[in-house]
Design a protein around this motif. Structure first.
Motif, mmCIF file in Angstrom:
data_model
loop_
_atom_site.group_PDB
_atom_site.id
_atom_site.type_symbol
_atom_site.label_atom_id
_atom_site.label_comp_id
_atom_site.label_asym_id
_atom_site.label_seq_id
_atom_site.Cartn_x
_atom_site.Cartn_y
_atom_site.Cartn_z
ATOM 1 N N GLU A 301 0.851 -1.184 0.000
ATOM 2 C CA GLU A 301 0.000 0.000 0.000
ATOM 3 C C GLU A 301 0.889 1.236 0.000
ATOM 4 O OE1 GLU A 301 -2.330 -0.679 3.496
ATOM 5 O OE2 GLU A 301 -0.956 0.434 4.789
ATOM 6 N N LEU A 302 0.358 2.315 -0.556
ATOM 7 C CA LEU A 302 1.134 3.542 -0.692
ATOM 8 C C LEU A 302 0.189 4.721 -0.593
ATOM 9 C CD1 LEU A 302 4.134 4.430 -1.506
ATOM 10 C CD2 LEU A 302 3.165 4.828 -3.774
ATOM 11 N N ALA A 303 0.590 5.731 0.170
ATOM 12 C CA ALA A 303 -0.192 6.952 0.312
ATOM 13 C C ALA A 303 0.679 8.138 -0.068
ATOM 14 C CB ALA A 303 -0.697 7.097 1.745
ATOM 15 N N VAL A 304 0.160 9.009 -0.932
ATOM 16 C CA VAL A 304 0.911 10.161 -1.421
ATOM 17 C C VAL A 304 0.049 11.403 -1.313
ATOM 18 C CG1 VAL A 304 2.215 11.149 -3.336
ATOM 19 C CG2 VAL A 304 2.081 8.667 -3.087
ATOM 20 N N GLN A 305 0.628 12.478 -0.749
ATOM 21 C CA GLN A 305 -0.028 13.786 -0.762
ATOM 22 C C GLN A 305 0.963 14.781 -1.350
ATOM 23 O OE1 GLN A 305 -2.250 15.225 2.705
ATOM 24 N NE2 GLN A 305 -1.214 17.206 2.495
ATOM 25 N N ASP A 306 0.542 15.464 -2.401
ATOM 26 C CA ASP A 306 1.460 16.359 -3.098
ATOM 27 C C ASP A 306 0.662 17.353 -3.931
ATOM 28 O OD1 ASP A 306 4.490 16.639 -3.907
ATOM 29 O OD2 ASP A 306 3.358 16.785 -5.784
ATOM 30 N N ARG A 316 -0.838 10.045 -14.264
ATOM 31 C CA ARG A 316 0.478 9.442 -14.508
ATOM 32 C C ARG A 316 0.881 8.545 -13.348
ATOM 33 N NH1 ARG A 316 6.113 11.665 -13.285
ATOM 34 N NH2 ARG A 316 7.480 10.118 -14.244
ATOM 35 N N LEU A 317 0.679 9.025 -12.126
ATOM 36 C CA LEU A 317 1.030 8.228 -10.959
ATOM 37 C C LEU A 317 0.215 6.943 -10.912
ATOM 38 C CD1 LEU A 317 2.742 8.030 -8.418
ATOM 39 C CD2 LEU A 317 0.992 9.331 -7.194
ATOM 40 N N LYS A 318 -1.076 7.049 -11.164
ATOM 41 C CA LYS A 318 -1.930 5.858 -11.155
ATOM 42 C C LYS A 318 -1.514 4.858 -12.225
ATOM 43 C CE LYS A 318 -6.365 6.242 -10.660
ATOM 44 N NZ LYS A 318 -7.777 6.664 -10.817
ATOM 45 N N SER A 329 -6.157 -1.179 -6.369
ATOM 46 C CA SER A 329 -7.262 -0.241 -6.163
ATOM 47 C C SER A 329 -6.702 1.112 -5.748
ATOM 48 C CB SER A 329 -8.218 -0.769 -5.079
ATOM 49 O OG SER A 329 -7.544 -0.939 -3.840
ATOM 50 N N PHE A 330 -7.442 2.191 -6.056
ATOM 51 C CA PHE A 330 -7.014 3.545 -5.757
ATOM 52 C C PHE A 330 -8.135 4.285 -5.045
ATOM 53 C CE2 PHE A 330 -4.677 2.288 -9.556
ATOM 54 C CZ PHE A 330 -3.362 2.649 -9.234
ATOM 55 N N THR A 331 -7.746 5.138 -4.090
ATOM 56 C CA THR A 331 -8.684 6.038 -3.431
ATOM 57 C C THR A 331 -7.972 7.363 -3.210
ATOM 58 O OG1 THR A 331 -8.019 5.261 -1.216
ATOM 59 C CG2 THR A 331 -9.903 4.160 -2.244
ATOM 60 N N ARG A 336 -4.420 14.077 -2.874
ATOM 61 C CA ARG A 336 -4.115 12.831 -2.177
ATOM 62 C C ARG A 336 -4.454 11.632 -3.055
ATOM 63 N NH1 ARG A 336 -6.311 13.636 4.086
ATOM 64 N NH2 ARG A 336 -4.519 14.868 4.824
ATOM 65 N N LEU A 337 -3.586 10.612 -2.967
ATOM 66 C CA LEU A 337 -3.829 9.372 -3.694
ATOM 67 C C LEU A 337 -3.270 8.215 -2.876
ATOM 68 C CD1 LEU A 337 -4.784 7.984 -6.355
ATOM 69 C CD2 LEU A 337 -2.405 8.177 -7.137
#
Length: 459
Positions: A301-306, A316-318, A329-331, A336-337
């Protein structure tokens, strides 16, 4: 302090007062025990992390997976410093095999976490307790270890007498023999300081934890947070709370919130991090990998806020996360991603199946004589290299790529067995032998045909 691969030695590069500045900045280490998720809403390692005025960087590993499944002991070379290079290279983490993972959802936390944990292990060694993170003794290493903004904590059952003796006598693991002496107590911890004026730092020891910090203030802040009457980053920093919720639960966790500079805390080359431009420059990112030996499965799992996560930046990130996952899956909302993916053993080359409980017999399990033509043609000459320095561990290295379906390593007396379906130059494994006498055999399989390509007796 920077550390190049051609540094003359670890000892000669450490002539400054901060004995925990060894490429991992200051490290606080607590060892043993079980973090898990506990009874609260967050992983228990967050209970030791006070708020940070600047950025907050976290690296965490749970070594219990290597005890639940002996086959998983092959994770140790990925997450602990290598002792094969000697001198300065002795404490550079060996990440062989991870470079082939081109999916940053899985590969990024493994690579970043490996380097952060190496820094934490170095901090413990410099703090007088290197035996607690010694990969040569996998049964005796700590259960869990994490570093947070220069402070690493682990909890468990600590033998205070053994630790006290190690601290007072000093050891030669890292920077020469430096002894420690008691300098008081703090909330159930005995505080130790180096007896030499050349180094600064503080080690806290109790029956349930050991803490190593650059300053006593840092140590006390972590202890206060854990005791429940100190401030917690997860309570006061909404971004860090979200990162932990979405990307901070697993056997290995790595990332940061805010302005932390990862290169200041990592040991080894940070320029070659997987997906460097994709994730390393993000404002806030936290990733986790969880191993399930019984299911031969891995989840990440990975969480990114930018600020760049809008429109094409988000797409692009997805598009690059979870490319090797069987189920991604993405939320996430504005800026935030978060992503979650499931992987099989074919993606990350660690097979978690239990080793044989009885000795392997040469006649049945290991083919004798020269390998069949199909195997001989697919395996270059001298493609297997053995290294042994005593004890129960033999290093089996692959010196060339092989056009085979599978390579298997077996210790015939101890019954230990490991294999890889992606043999390549530079990959290596540790085979655990019977120290009283054993034979290691390496076989290769091509289109269902198996032949022995190397074997050697130890000791």
């Amino acid at each position: 302090m920077t550390h190049s691969s051609d540094a003359p030695s670890v000892a000669s590069s450490c002539d400054r007062r901060r004995f925990l500045g060894l490429g991992a900045a200051a490290a606080t280490a607590a060892l043993g025990g079980c973090f898990g998720l506990g009874g609260g809403d967050y992983p228990n390692y967050t209970d030791w992390i006070p708020p940070s005025e600047g950025g907050l960087l976290v690296g965490y590993v749970d070594f219990r997976v290597t005890r639940d499944s002996p086959r998983a002991e092959r994770l140790l070379p990925l997450l602990l410093p290598s002792r094969d290079g000697g001198e300065a290279a002795e404490f550079v983490p060996n990440l062989s095999g991870l470079d082939e993972i081109d999916d940053p959802l899985l590969g990024w936390p493994l690579q970043v976490g490996g380097r952060l944990i190496a820094g934490a292990a170095i901090g413990i060694a410099a703090g007088g307790l290197g035996y607690l993170v010694d990969p040569e003794e996998p049964a005796g290493i700590v259960d869990e270890l994490f570093v947070a903004d220069g402070v690493a904590v682990g909890v468990g059952e600590i033998d205070e007498d053994e630790a006290d003796e190690s601290l007072r006598e000093g050891n030669d693991d890292l920077i020469g023999r430096i002894a420690f002496e008691s300098s008081g107590d703090y909330r159930g911890f005995t505080i130790y300081r180096p007896t030499t004026s050349d180094f600064d730092g503080v080690t806290g020891l109790s029956g349930s934890a050991v803490v190593v910090a650059d300053t006593r203030d840092e140590l006390e802040a972590a202890v206060d947070a854990h005791r429940g009457d100190g401030r917690l980053a997860v309570d006061e920093d909404g971004t860090f709370e979200w990162l932990v919720e979405e990307g901070g639960r697993g056997d290995l966790v790595a990332g940061w919130a805010g302005s932390a500079d990862p290169s200041e805390y990592m040991f080894g080359d940070t320029d070659g991090l997987i997906a460097n431009d994709l994730l390393t420059d993000r404002d806030h990112v936290l990733g986790a990998v969880d191993f399930a030996p019984a299911e031969n499965e891995i989840t990440a799992e990975l969480a990114v806020q930018d600020g760049g996560l809008d429109g094409s930046g988000r797409e692009r990130l997805k598009s690059e996360l979870g490319t090797s996952s069987g189920d991604t899956s993405f939320t996430g909302g504005e800026r935030r991603l978060s992503a979650n993916g499931t992987y099989t053993q074919d993606v990350f080359d660690v097979e978690f199946s239990q080793p044989a409980k009885t000795s392997t017999t040469t006649g049945n399990e290991v083919p004798s004589g020269d390998p069949p033509p199909a195997v001989a043609e697919a395996v270059p000459e001298d493609a297997i290299e053995f290294s042994y320095e005593g004890g129960r561990k033999v290093k089996v290295g692959l010196t060339a790529d092989m056009a085979v379906d599978k390579v298997t390593m077996r210790a015939l007396e101890s019954g230990w067995e490991g294999s890889t379906t992606t043999p390549q130059e530079g990959l290596y494994f540790y085979v655990y032998i019977d120290p009283e006498g054993d034979e290691v055999a390496v076989t290769a399989t091509v289109d269902g045909t198996t032949g022995t390509i190397a074997r050697k007796q130890f000791p």
